[in-house]
Design an enzyme around this catalytic site. Structure first.
Site, PDB file in Angstrom:
ATOM      1  N   ASP A 158       0.832  -1.196   0.000  1.00 34.82           N
ATOM      2  CA  ASP A 158       0.000   0.000   0.000  1.00 34.82           C
ATOM      3  C   ASP A 158       0.870   1.251   0.000  1.00 34.82           C
ATOM      4  OD1 ASP A 158      -2.293   1.471   0.026  1.00 34.82           O
ATOM      5  OD2 ASP A 158      -2.733   1.182   2.150  1.00 34.82           O
ATOM      6  N   HIS A 177       2.941   3.878  -8.842  1.00 33.53           N
ATOM      7  CA  HIS A 177       2.839   2.440  -9.095  1.00 33.53           C
ATOM      8  C   HIS A 177       4.093   1.913  -9.803  1.00 33.53           C
ATOM      9  CE1 HIS A 177      -1.204   2.150  -7.616  1.00 33.53           C
ATOM     10  NE2 HIS A 177      -1.659   3.040  -8.481  1.00 33.53           N
ATOM     11  N   LEU A 191      11.516 -20.146  -4.623  1.00 27.72           N
ATOM     12  CA  LEU A 191      10.425 -19.357  -4.060  1.00 27.72           C
ATOM     13  C   LEU A 191       9.172 -19.465  -4.926  1.00 27.72           C
ATOM     14  CD1 LEU A 191       9.437 -16.974  -2.114  1.00 27.72           C
ATOM     15  CD2 LEU A 191      10.235 -15.460  -3.940  1.00 27.72           C
TER      16      LEU A 191
END
Length: 270
Positions: free
Chosen positions: A46, A64, A158
């Site tokens: 956020d 962004h 991962l």
């Protein structure tokens, strides 16, 4: 994003110089107890829009784009630190309420990032998964998602889960629909539906629940993210905006996690 040659059982390649980045990774790793590492870390990323406003940029999309740079760094850091699952809240199904120019720009950025980063992620053994409803995404983005998942399906490193057009309630609704359809077909007794049955019909049923949930930008809410899965996750909130989040912050969150006693509703050491 990040070397896989430092995992247990491997032999270090001393022919390569130790870079500043690898020394920093080693320093950060030394602060952590490998026996108490969270297996699964989830992140609500956020603050991109606020970062753009704070830096007097003309568009939230520039925030962004900066957040995308941070995402690359954190994926690398999580992999190097030994996290096995990393789930990132990329775009919620409520985010469609934002201005169209912003959602269009975000979709373009996500598609570009998926296409651009795929080969590097694959070369580093990272498996990509996308969680969420895909029907509302553009055909070109769906194509990139399918290509990324197919290429990295058998990678051993991962597992990177990207929650895209995702909502926790929507995920539970979709799971319930599947169970209802199975009940109508006579494959399951509604009276015997268990928590395990619900979990088995979520978007990624093989994924363990998050041990640690991180939220940036100081907001104290979960925003419809992994509602079923985070029932007993440890939470760590920082006022740091996502574009300013670093590997140091990730380690701080894990250090805090390692100092906690996870009770799961029981009494520990009464």
């Amino acid at each position: 994003m990040g070397s896989q040659n430092t995992q247990n059982g491997s032999i270090a390649d001393h022919s390569k110089p130790v870079t500043a980045e690898s020394r920093e990774t080693q320093r950060l790793r030394e602060r952590l107890d490998p026996a108490r590492m969270p297996e699964h870390v989830a992140v609500i990323m956020d603050g991109n829009g606020r970062w753009a406003r704070k830096h007097h940029l003309p568009s939230r999309l520039l925030g962004h784009r900066e957040g995308y740079k941070t995402t690359k760094k954190i994926v690398r850091a999580a992999s190097d630190l030994g996290v096995k699952y990393l789930t990132l809240y990329v775009f919620s199904n409520e985010n469609w309420r934002r201005p169209k120019h912003e959602t269009d720009g975000l979709m373009t950025l996500i598609e570009h990032a998926t296409r651009t980063e795929l080969l590097e992620l694959h070369e580093n053994g990272i498996r990509m998964r996308f969680l969420g409803r895909r029907a509302e995404l553009t055909p070109s983005l769906r194509k990139e998602i399918e290509r990324a998942e197919a290429l990295t399906e058998n990678n051993p490193g991962l597992v990177l889960n990207l929650a895209l057009n995702y909502g926790g309630r929507a995920e539970i609704v979709d799971a319930v629909r599947k169970l209802a359809e199975a009940a109508v077909r006579g494959e399951i007794d509604p009276a015997k539906i268990s928590e395990e049955d619900v979990s088995a019909h979520l978007y990624a049923p093989e994924m363990p629940d998050p041990d640690l949930l991180i939220r940036t930008a100081g907001e104290l809410r979960v925003s419809n993210f992994l509602l079923w899965e985070i029932a007993y996750s440890e939470m760590w909130v920082t006022p740091t905006l996502w574009p300013d989040f670093s590997a140091e912050h990730l380690v701080q969150a894990i250090e805090d996690y390692q100092m906690r006693v996870r009770k799961f509703g029981a009494v520990v050491n009464p």
